[in-house]
Design an enzyme around this catalytic site. Sequence first.
Site, PDB file in Angstrom:
ATOM      1  N   ASN A   7       0.296  -1.265 -12.993  1.00 35.72           N
ATOM      2  CA  ASN A   7      -1.030  -1.834 -13.244  1.00 35.72           C
ATOM      3  C   ASN A   7      -1.193  -1.973 -14.759  1.00 35.72           C
ATOM      4  O   ASN A   7      -1.389  -0.981 -15.451  1.00 35.72           O
ATOM      5  CB  ASN A   7      -2.083  -0.887 -12.649  1.00 35.72           C
ATOM      6  CG  ASN A   7      -3.499  -1.334 -12.960  1.00 35.72           C
ATOM      7  OD1 ASN A   7      -3.727  -2.422 -13.474  1.00 35.72           O
ATOM      8  ND2 ASN A   7      -4.462  -0.471 -12.648  1.00 35.72           N
ATOM      9  N   PHE A   8      -1.092  -3.207 -15.252  1.00 38.17           N
ATOM     10  CA  PHE A   8      -1.159  -3.419 -16.708  1.00 38.17           C
ATOM     11  C   PHE A   8      -2.580  -3.330 -17.261  1.00 38.17           C
ATOM     12  O   PHE A   8      -2.772  -3.310 -18.469  1.00 38.17           O
ATOM     13  CB  PHE A   8      -0.583  -4.799 -17.079  1.00 38.17           C
ATOM     14  CG  PHE A   8       0.915  -4.920 -16.931  1.00 38.17           C
ATOM     15  CD1 PHE A   8       1.697  -3.837 -16.587  1.00 38.17           C
ATOM     16  CD2 PHE A   8       1.536  -6.150 -17.172  1.00 38.17           C
ATOM     17  CE1 PHE A   8       3.083  -3.960 -16.466  1.00 38.17           C
ATOM     18  CE2 PHE A   8       2.922  -6.284 -17.061  1.00 38.17           C
ATOM     19  CZ  PHE A   8       3.689  -5.195 -16.705  1.00 38.17           C
ATOM     20  N   LYS A   9      -3.571  -3.385 -16.389  1.00 40.84           N
ATOM     21  CA  LYS A   9      -4.982  -3.354 -16.824  1.00 40.84           C
ATOM     22  C   LYS A   9      -5.213  -4.451 -17.865  1.00 40.84           C
ATOM     23  O   LYS A   9      -4.686  -5.544 -17.721  1.00 40.84           O
ATOM     24  CB  LYS A   9      -5.353  -1.959 -17.339  1.00 40.84           C
ATOM     25  CG  LYS A   9      -4.984  -0.874 -16.326  1.00 40.84           C
ATOM     26  CD  LYS A   9      -5.465   0.494 -16.697  1.00 40.84           C
ATOM     27  CE  LYS A   9      -5.029   1.485 -15.628  1.00 40.84           C
ATOM     28  NZ  LYS A   9      -5.549   2.810 -15.835  1.00 40.84           N
ATOM     29  N   HIS A 100     -10.146   0.203  -7.433  1.00 38.57           N
ATOM     30  CA  HIS A 100      -9.677   1.016  -8.560  1.00 38.57           C
ATOM     31  C   HIS A 100     -10.873   1.704  -9.227  1.00 38.57           C
ATOM     32  O   HIS A 100     -11.937   1.108  -9.376  1.00 38.57           O
ATOM     33  CB  HIS A 100      -8.921   0.141  -9.575  1.00 38.57           C
ATOM     34  CG  HIS A 100      -8.188   0.972 -10.584  1.00 38.57           C
ATOM     35  ND1 HIS A 100      -8.833   1.557 -11.652  1.00 38.57           N
ATOM     36  CD2 HIS A 100      -6.894   1.363 -10.667  1.00 38.57           C
ATOM     37  CE1 HIS A 100      -7.950   2.258 -12.351  1.00 38.57           C
ATOM     38  NE2 HIS A 100      -6.762   2.155 -11.774  1.00 38.57           N
ATOM     39  N   GLU A 167      -5.671   8.228  -6.564  1.00 37.01           N
ATOM     40  CA  GLU A 167      -5.622   8.364  -8.019  1.00 37.01           C
ATOM     41  C   GLU A 167      -6.806   9.214  -8.489  1.00 37.01           C
ATOM     42  O   GLU A 167      -7.913   8.682  -8.685  1.00 37.01           O
ATOM     43  CB  GLU A 167      -5.726   6.989  -8.684  1.00 37.01           C
ATOM     44  CG  GLU A 167      -4.629   6.037  -8.286  1.00 37.01           C
ATOM     45  CD  GLU A 167      -4.511   4.907  -9.305  1.00 37.01           C
ATOM     46  OE1 GLU A 167      -3.480   4.847  -9.977  1.00 37.01           O
ATOM     47  OE2 GLU A 167      -5.468   4.121  -9.447  1.00 37.01           O
ATOM     48  N   GLY A 173      -4.868   8.015 -17.123  1.00 41.02           N
ATOM     49  CA  GLY A 173      -4.854   7.732 -18.556  1.00 41.02           C
ATOM     50  C   GLY A 173      -5.003   8.957 -19.429  1.00 41.02           C
ATOM     51  O   GLY A 173      -5.216   8.853 -20.632  1.00 41.02           O
ATOM     52  N   SER A 203      -1.359   9.206 -14.561  1.00 45.23           N
ATOM     53  CA  SER A 203      -0.430   9.754 -15.547  1.00 45.23           C
ATOM     54  C   SER A 203       0.981   9.983 -15.007  1.00 45.23           C
ATOM     55  O   SER A 203       1.647  10.962 -15.364  1.00 45.23           O
ATOM     56  CB  SER A 203      -0.986  11.042 -16.165  1.00 45.23           C
ATOM     57  OG  SER A 203      -2.146  10.728 -16.922  1.00 45.23           O
TER      58      SER A 203
HETATM   59  P1  PGA Z   1      -2.259   5.830 -15.749  1.00 49.23           P
HETATM   60  O1  PGA Z   1      -3.127   4.799 -14.858  1.00 49.23           O
HETATM   61  O2  PGA Z   1      -0.860   5.806 -15.199  1.00 49.23           O
HETATM   62  O3  PGA Z   1      -2.342   5.309 -17.143  1.00 49.23           O
HETATM   63  O4  PGA Z   1      -2.874   7.168 -15.581  1.00 49.23           O
HETATM   64  C1  PGA Z   1      -2.961   4.731 -13.470  1.00 49.23           C
HETATM   65  C2  PGA Z   1      -3.942   3.744 -12.876  1.00 49.23           C
HETATM   66  O5  PGA Z   1      -5.086   3.678 -13.331  1.00 49.23           O
HETATM   67  O6  PGA Z   1      -3.603   2.993 -11.941  1.00 49.23           O
END
Ligand code: PGA
Length: 241
Positions: A7-9, A100, A167, A173, A203
């Site tokens: 997921n590149f956001k 999400h 999640e 993050g 993470s």
């Molecule tokens: P992260 O994000 O790996 O940076 O914790 C995961 C996500 O939000 O899908």
Amino acid sequence: MAIFAANFKCNLTRAQTKTYLAELDAYLGYLEQDSNKHQDSHKHTEVFVFPNQAALLENTYKFVRVGAQNAHCVENGGFTGEIGAEQLREFGIDSILIGHSERRTIFGESQDYIAQKFAYFAKAGFRIIYCIGEDLSVRQSGDVEAFLRAEFEGISRDYKNLIVAYEPIWAIGTGVSANVEDIERTHAFLRSFLNVPLLYGGSVNETNAQEIVRVANVDGVLVGSASLDCARFCKIIESRC
Ligand code: PGA
């Protein structure tokens, strides 16, 4: 069989995404050849990349599926700032993230709206990675299971193209993933009412991926920050059992 999703956001440009996808697809081709040579069919993987909306690319890759991080539940119309099914179809996109925590918390998407989106994209036959997860206060209050159950209100749990990603918000993050015992307990709970692939996210990185992917009832991972670098994401994929 394991699922790896990136997921590149709101990261990477279109040009960077293009280079990334070409590199990843080539790497997956090499892995495929290697597992055929060693008859490791159990090592087969399914890989998704969810780029930024402005970097959507045609879904023409051999080993990686390009998906949408978000879309409104319409074909098209007067919805400033949104994209609809018509725009996704142009790119051959048929997978989407729904629910999400960043959509829920930062953009205020309610369970009701999320359920509408889910119904719309399920009717269109999309692969849906449906995201759930509690914040720290819920975790500390001990009501995690009730909270996660409530995130299935209005969601068809037996939809055939459903993948669920657990999640925990406190692990997203932050660089600190949930520990293996917490993941195992929560995934066992989810498995008690879900018969679909279950991903863990929060993470995940090249160092912890292997132990996470080996946890019972974990069928893959959804990765944010550590997926932004193609070499790191490839290392994560190498952790397949
Ligand atoms: P992260 O994000 O790996 O940076 O914790 C995961 C996500 O939000 O899908």
